[in-house]
Design a protein around this motif. Structure first.
Motif, mmCIF file in Angstrom:
data_model
loop_
_atom_site.group_PDB
_atom_site.id
_atom_site.type_symbol
_atom_site.label_atom_id
_atom_site.label_comp_id
_atom_site.label_asym_id
_atom_site.label_seq_id
_atom_site.Cartn_x
_atom_site.Cartn_y
_atom_site.Cartn_z
ATOM 1 N N GLY A 1 0.802 -1.219 0.000
ATOM 2 C CA GLY A 1 0.000 0.000 0.000
ATOM 3 C C GLY A 1 0.834 1.269 0.000
ATOM 4 N N THR A 2 2.058 1.196 -0.509
ATOM 5 C CA THR A 2 2.981 2.328 -0.448
ATOM 6 C C THR A 2 2.902 3.171 -1.722
ATOM 7 O OG1 THR A 2 4.502 1.067 0.944
ATOM 8 C CG2 THR A 2 5.381 3.036 -0.145
ATOM 9 N N VAL A 3 2.622 4.461 -1.537
ATOM 10 C CA VAL A 3 2.657 5.425 -2.636
ATOM 11 C C VAL A 3 3.887 6.298 -2.437
ATOM 12 C CG1 VAL A 3 1.502 7.376 -3.736
ATOM 13 C CG2 VAL A 3 0.158 5.435 -2.899
ATOM 14 N N THR A 4 4.712 6.407 -3.465
ATOM 15 C CA THR A 4 5.950 7.183 -3.393
ATOM 16 C C THR A 4 5.970 8.208 -4.511
ATOM 17 O OG1 THR A 4 7.132 5.264 -2.496
ATOM 18 C CG2 THR A 4 8.470 7.076 -3.378
ATOM 19 N N VAL A 5 6.369 9.436 -4.180
ATOM 20 C CA VAL A 5 6.587 10.456 -5.209
ATOM 21 C C VAL A 5 8.009 10.962 -5.081
ATOM 22 C CG1 VAL A 5 4.177 11.190 -5.352
ATOM 23 C CG2 VAL A 5 5.698 12.311 -3.720
ATOM 24 N N GLN A 6 8.556 11.357 -6.220
ATOM 25 C CA GLN A 6 9.937 11.841 -6.233
ATOM 26 C C GLN A 6 10.076 12.875 -7.334
ATOM 27 O OE1 GLN A 6 13.564 9.455 -7.639
ATOM 28 N NE2 GLN A 6 13.791 9.353 -5.406
ATOM 29 N N ARG A 7 10.851 13.929 -7.028
ATOM 30 C CA ARG A 7 11.124 14.946 -8.048
ATOM 31 C C ARG A 7 12.501 15.528 -7.788
ATOM 32 N NH1 ARG A 7 7.636 20.459 -8.792
ATOM 33 N NH2 ARG A 7 8.476 20.827 -6.701
ATOM 34 N N THR A 8 13.231 15.750 -8.866
ATOM 35 C CA THR A 8 14.527 16.407 -8.791
ATOM 36 C C THR A 8 14.420 17.770 -9.445
ATOM 37 O OG1 THR A 8 15.713 14.290 -8.847
ATOM 38 C CG2 THR A 8 16.961 16.277 -9.409
ATOM 39 N N ALA A 9 14.705 18.805 -8.676
ATOM 40 C CA ALA A 9 14.655 20.174 -9.188
ATOM 41 C C ALA A 9 15.761 20.982 -8.528
ATOM 42 C CB ALA A 9 13.296 20.799 -8.901
ATOM 43 N N ASP A 10 16.443 21.799 -9.331
ATOM 44 C CA ASP A 10 17.526 22.655 -8.829
ATOM 45 C C ASP A 10 18.593 21.839 -8.101
ATOM 46 O OD1 ASP A 10 16.139 24.886 -9.784
ATOM 47 O OD2 ASP A 10 15.025 25.077 -7.906
ATOM 48 N N GLY A 11 18.857 20.633 -8.627
ATOM 49 C CA GLY A 11 19.893 19.798 -8.050
ATOM 50 C C GLY A 11 19.514 19.123 -6.742
ATOM 51 N N ARG A 12 18.255 19.209 -6.358
ATOM 52 C CA ARG A 12 17.817 18.616 -5.095
ATOM 53 C C ARG A 12 16.708 17.613 -5.382
ATOM 54 N NH1 ARG A 12 13.991 20.136 -1.016
ATOM 55 N NH2 ARG A 12 13.297 21.817 -2.414
ATOM 56 N N THR A 13 16.825 16.424 -4.813
ATOM 57 C CA THR A 13 15.832 15.376 -5.000
ATOM 58 C C THR A 13 14.960 15.272 -3.762
ATOM 59 O OG1 THR A 13 17.266 14.117 -6.478
ATOM 60 C CG2 THR A 13 15.443 12.928 -5.450
ATOM 61 N N VAL A 14 13.650 15.315 -3.972
ATOM 62 C CA VAL A 14 12.689 15.208 -2.882
ATOM 63 C C VAL A 14 11.929 13.896 -3.050
ATOM 64 C CG1 VAL A 14 10.640 16.220 -1.809
ATOM 65 C CG2 VAL A 14 12.460 17.696 -2.692
ATOM 66 N N THR A 15 11.850 13.104 -1.994
ATOM 67 C CA THR A 15 11.122 11.839 -2.005
ATOM 68 C C THR A 15 10.183 11.792 -0.809
ATOM 69 O OG1 THR A 15 13.007 10.717 -3.049
ATOM 70 C CG2 THR A 15 11.311 9.326 -2.039
ATOM 71 N N ARG A 16 8.937 11.392 -1.056
ATOM 72 C CA ARG A 16 7.970 11.262 0.031
ATOM 73 C C ARG A 16 7.191 9.960 -0.163
ATOM 74 N NH1 ARG A 16 5.244 16.745 -1.705
ATOM 75 N NH2 ARG A 16 7.006 18.171 -1.572
ATOM 76 N N THR A 17 6.739 9.384 0.939
ATOM 77 C CA THR A 17 5.967 8.138 0.860
ATOM 78 C C THR A 17 4.787 8.196 1.825
ATOM 79 O OG1 THR A 17 7.283 7.027 2.549
ATOM 80 C CG2 THR A 17 8.010 6.789 0.266
ATOM 81 N N THR A 18 3.741 7.473 1.451
ATOM 82 C CA THR A 18 2.620 7.210 2.353
ATOM 83 C C THR A 18 2.262 5.733 2.235
ATOM 84 O OG1 THR A 18 1.072 7.870 0.618
ATOM 85 C CG2 THR A 18 1.612 9.524 2.270
ATOM 86 N N ARG A 19 1.637 5.201 3.282
ATOM 87 C CA ARG A 19 1.237 3.793 3.275
ATOM 88 C C ARG A 19 -0.251 3.686 3.554
ATOM 89 N NH1 ARG A 19 4.496 0.166 7.201
ATOM 90 N NH2 ARG A 19 3.005 -1.332 6.302
ATOM 91 N N PHE A 20 -0.906 2.902 2.731
ATOM 92 C CA PHE A 20 -2.360 2.718 2.869
ATOM 93 C C PHE A 20 -2.658 1.241 3.142
ATOM 94 C CE2 PHE A 20 -1.685 6.461 0.275
ATOM 95 C CZ PHE A 20 -2.557 7.365 0.843
#
Length: 505
Positions: free
Chosen positions: A430-449
């Motif tokens: 049930g894990t949803v993960t999003v990721q984006r790289t912008a301005d040399g910085r990578t952001v990753t977040r997750t939620t579990r359902f």
């Protein structure tokens, strides 16, 4: 610094009063005519380098204060501001419009009565036994009408005097309020309250508002997108505001700054959610045999990602390829085969991208928008305001299966398709993960359902309470790293949402 700012406000008020007096003096001296200007507003715009609309507002304010020497003196002395003066003029204009409307209503009633008397006189004269009798009736009718005309003139004169007295009394009261420190907004509120005391005037205003109600569209000169202008009656404004307030949601406090919506964007999303809810309710009339819907015509290659050809909306708008693919995430698809000239050769059966059962399963699992705005914290906007997004996109042959569908609100669906966010979903955990790289910085977040389902706690907690006894305990288990989410108290979606897929209104 406070003294400097206060002093500048006084200087601005004095200069405003001087400009207004100058406009009146120029008009009385016929300077615009001498210079060949089309109007006083055009002359002011040319002399002072103003836009036409700004010059028109200046002239309107100057003309409105011609007979308000006390207000001009207070403005020049810096006791009241330009906005105070504008409020006084607006109140006087509305009062004059009310008086004019009342005069037109009285004149119309008098005209109807006069017409009825004329017809009665004609009938009486036609029924007269002799010519002498007919002439006598005619003389009496003429004398009566002359007397009534004199009485009407006297009443009109008395009404004009009463109107002037009422206008002066209202203006004096509003000016006194401004002098005593009321804000410009409060002055306008006081003016509306005074106007509301005249029920007949309000009814005439309602009729005038209904006559002017409208919805118009125009293209934006910069982006080409459509700008909608709505002229509402007061009652309809209250209705629309109540709907927007019900559909409006703030971004949760831990939403990153780059992802936050402006107030105008939040109202826009709420308005579109209202429209979408109305369309999806299935209670609107059909158009050309189908319920209201968005129709976009695209080549199959655009849908599969083999081409970047824009789609054409049912009302002629050009839809970008990526927007088309976003819409197709949760849409009914109809195959249409056309020849080289665009002539339809075959129209296939309409197929639905997601079944009702799949939508129900997503509602049970996610409970709302599943986009992680922070670790273990989904957006959570109500499920009725979401679409099912293909995690593996259609253009990459993504299947329409439960393990490939994640509920996303309009804002975050756009973010995935247009703003560079990569989304993945693992159904077993049930894990949803999003990721984006912008301005040399990578952001990753997750939620579990379903652990992070914002509408899961109330129902399951009540079931747990009914089925167990003894000390209360948390639903969290030892292998649940997300048991510190804060439970029902954490910021998130409105807990009053019924969770049934419809707007909570």
């Amino acid at each position: 610094m406070r003294l400097v700012v206060d002093g500048l406000a006084g200087v601005d008020a004095a200069l405003t009063a001087a400009r207004l007096r100058g406009i009146v003096a120029a008009d009385q001296a016929a300077l615009p005519t001498v210079d060949g200007a089309a109007s006083l507003s055009a002359w002011i715009a040319d002399r002072w380098g103003l836009t036409g609309s700004t010059a028109a507002r200046e002239v309107r304010l100057a003309v409105g204060l011609i007979d308000e020497k006390t207000a001009l003196d207070q403005l020049q002395a810096g006791v009241i501001s330009r906005d105070h003066a504008a409020g006084l003029v607006a109140a006087a204009e509305k009062q004059a419009a009310d008086h004019d409307a009342a005069a037109r209503a009285r004149a119309a009633e008098e005209d109807r009565a006069r017409e009825e008397r004329r017809r009665a006189d004609e009938q009486a004269q036609a029924d007269a036994a002799s010519m002498a009798e007919r002439m006598r009736l005619a003389r009496e009718a003429a004398a009566r009408e002359e007397q009534l005309a004199r009485e009407r003139a006297e009443r009109a004169e008395q009404q004009a005097a009463a109107n002037d007295a009422a206008r002066k009394a209202r203006q004096d009261a509003l000016l006194q309020s401004a002098v005593q420190g009321a804000s410009p907004d409060q002055v306008r509120t006081d003016a509306n309250r005074m106007r509301a005391a005249d029920a007949a005037a309000l009814e005439r205003a309602v009729a005038a508002q209904r006559a002017r109600r409208s919805v118009t569209f125009r293209p934006d000169g910069i982006t080409g997108q459509r700008v909608m202008r709505v002229v509402l009656t007061d009652a309809d404004y209250e209705l629309l505001q109540s709907g927007i307030e019900a559909a409006h949601t703030f971004d949760p406090p831990n939403t990153p700054e780059d992802d936050r919506r402006t107030a105008a964007q939040r109202r826009y999303d709420a308005f579109l959610d209202l429209v979408t809810a109305g369309v999806q309710a299935g209670e609107l009339p059909t158009s050309r045999g189908t319920k209201p819907h968005v129709t976009v015509t695209i080549p199959l290659a655009t849908l599969t990602g083999e081409a970047e050809v824009a789609g054409i909306g049912g009302f002629g708008t050009v839809i970008s390829p990526e927007t088309v693919r976003r819409l197709a995430c949760d849409a009914r698809l109809t195959r249409a085969i056309v020849d080289a000239n665009g002539m339809p050769l075959d129209i296939g059966r309409t197929s639905r991208a997601w079944t009702t059962a799949q939508h129900t399963a997503a509602a049970q699992l996610f409970g709302g928008c599943a986009f992680p705005i922070a670790d273990r914290s989904p957006c959570g906007r109500p499920i009725g305001w979401t679409d099912l997004h293909h995690v593996i996109w259609r253009r990459h042959d993504g299947p329409t299966d439960q393990d490939n569908g994640v509920s996303l609100c309009r804002h975050h669906h756009n973010a995935v398709h247009h703003d560079g966010w990569q989304l993945s979903f693992d159904l077993p955990t049930g894990t949803v993960t999003v990721q984006r790289t912008a301005d040399g910085r990578t952001v990753t977040r997750t939620t579990r359902f379903p652990h992070d389902n914002p509408r899961r706690g109330l129902e399951q907690d009540s079931q747990s309470t009914a089925a167990t006894s003894g000390p209360k305990r948390s639903d969290a288990t030892t292998d649940d790293p997300g048991n510190d989410r804060g439970g029902p108290e954490r910021p998130g979606p409105d807990r009053d949402d019924p969770g049934d897929g419809r707007l909570p209104i």
